[in-house]
Design an enzyme around this catalytic site. Structure first.
Site, short mmCIF file in Angstrom:
data_model
loop_
_atom_site.label_atom_id
_atom_site.label_comp_id
_atom_site.label_asym_id
_atom_site.label_seq_id
_atom_site.Cartn_x
_atom_site.Cartn_y
_atom_site.Cartn_z
N ASN A 11 1.04 -1.05 -0.04
CA ASN A 11 0.01 0.05 0.08
C ASN A 11 0.97 1.23 -0.01
O ASN A 11 1.42 1.70 1.04
CB ASN A 11 -0.92 0.02 1.22
N LYS A 13 0.13 4.28 -0.32
CA LYS A 13 -0.58 5.30 0.22
C LYS A 13 -0.13 6.61 -1.04
O LYS A 13 -0.19 6.31 -2.05
CB LYS A 13 -0.17 5.63 1.52
N HIS A 92 -9.42 1.69 4.55
CA HIS A 92 -8.26 1.82 5.31
C HIS A 92 -8.54 2.76 6.52
O HIS A 92 -9.44 3.66 6.27
CB HIS A 92 -7.02 2.19 4.57
N GLU A 94 -6.96 5.22 7.58
CA GLU A 94 -6.88 6.38 7.25
C GLU A 94 -7.90 7.13 6.19
O GLU A 94 -8.28 8.27 6.38
CB GLU A 94 -5.43 6.66 6.33
N GLU A 156 -5.69 -4.72 10.66
CA GLU A 156 -4.72 -3.64 11.06
C GLU A 156 -5.11 -2.80 12.26
O GLU A 156 -5.82 -2.03 12.30
CB GLU A 156 -4.34 -2.66 9.78
N GLY A 162 2.31 2.70 10.76
CA GLY A 162 3.30 3.58 10.88
C GLY A 162 3.95 4.03 11.80
O GLY A 162 4.61 4.93 12.00
N SER A 194 3.14 -1.78 10.70
CA SER A 194 4.45 -1.82 10.55
C SER A 194 5.13 -3.13 10.68
O SER A 194 6.13 -3.66 11.03
CB SER A 194 4.88 -1.54 12.18
P1 PGA Z 1 2.75 0.44 7.76
O1 PGA Z 1 1.23 0.70 7.03
O2 PGA Z 1 3.23 -0.81 7.13
O3 PGA Z 1 3.39 1.66 7.19
O4 PGA Z 1 2.50 0.47 9.28
C1 PGA Z 1 0.35 -0.14 6.91
C2 PGA Z 1 -0.96 0.28 6.20
O5 PGA Z 1 -1.44 1.23 6.36
O6 PGA Z 1 -1.58 -0.56 5.57
#
Ligand code: PGA
Length: 235
Positions: A11, A13, A92, A94, A156, A162, A194
């Site tokens: 992903n 982003k 997601h 976000e 998640e 992150g 992460s």
């Molecule tokens: P990350 O993000 O691996 O940077 O923690 C995962 C995600 O948001 O899908």
């Protein structure tokens, strides 16, 4: 438990440029990636075309619930399909946080993705301090009545995204078993939050983990390839 092909999903982003694609693809192509791993890259919409001919499976990071129309700035599931996507990330954390996406809206987006012939990767997860199982079962309500076997879930924990803080292995096993118990017919259940080349092998070896959704560590081809390699070489 049935052995499912492990799904390794990037992903990106809101990251990446046209210039980054050729070196990224070349690095991945130089590796012998394990047959047991299905690799999917979800770049920003503007970069999908640049992956044409790469042999990598593609996914969108979101889609609109409607097939077309007067929705300035939005992309439909059919448009993603038309751009070569077989997958689309939906819900997601976000998107839930920044665009206040509700369960009802997400259910409609999952249906739009299925109608377009794509596999929705439906994201769920609790925030820090929340009762995980109550939150997860509430979020899973969005999938009620839908063909679960055509849908993938990404678990998640929001606090793990992150932050460099990965959920404890025992908790990942418990949460995945809980989700599988709620929606037994679902396709793969991925872990996200992460994931790095250092921890992917151990996570992928856990009971009930059918793959990973990778944010930050997927932007670097070598680290993303190492994550895919860990399907064949669990820690
Ligand atoms: P990350 O993000 O691996 O940077 O923690 C995962 C995600 O948001 O899908």
């Amino acid at each position: 438990m049935t052995a499912r092909t492990k799904l390794i999903v990037a992903n990106w982003k809101m990251n990446g440029t046209q210039a980054a694609i050729a070196p990224f693809v070349a690095t991945l192509q130089a590796q012998t990636l394990p047959d047991a791993a299905n690799i999917v890259v979800c770049p920003p919409f503007t970069l999908l075309a640049a992956f044409a001919g790469s042999g990598l499976a593609l996914g969108g990071q979101d889609c609109h619930a409607s097939a077309k129309g007067a929705y300035t700035g939005c992309i439909s599931a059919d448009m993603l399909r038309d751009s070569g996507c077989n997958y689309v990330i939906i819900g997601h954390s976000e998107r839930r946080r920044d665009f206040a996406e509700s369960n009802e809206l997400l259910a409609a987006k999952v249906q739009a993705a299925l109608a377009a012939g794509m596999v929705p990767i439906f994201c769920i997860g609790e925030k820090a301090g929340e009762a995980a199982e109550a939150i997860l079962s509430d979020q899973l309500q969005a999938l009620k009545g839908l063909p679960l076997e055509q849908i993938v879930i990404a678990y998640e924990p929001v606090w793990a995204i992150g932050t460099g803080q990965v959920a404890a292995p025992a908790d990942i096993i418990v949460r995945h078993a809980f989700i599988r118990g709620q929606v037994p017919q679902i396709g793969q259940i991925l872990y996200g939050g992460s994931v790095t080349a250092d921890n992917a092998g151990a996570i992928l070896a856990l009971d009930g983990v059918d793959g990973v959704l990778v944010g930050g560590a997927s932007l670097d081809a070598a680290s993303f390839a190492a994550i895919a390699q860990s399907v064949a070489n669990p820690a």
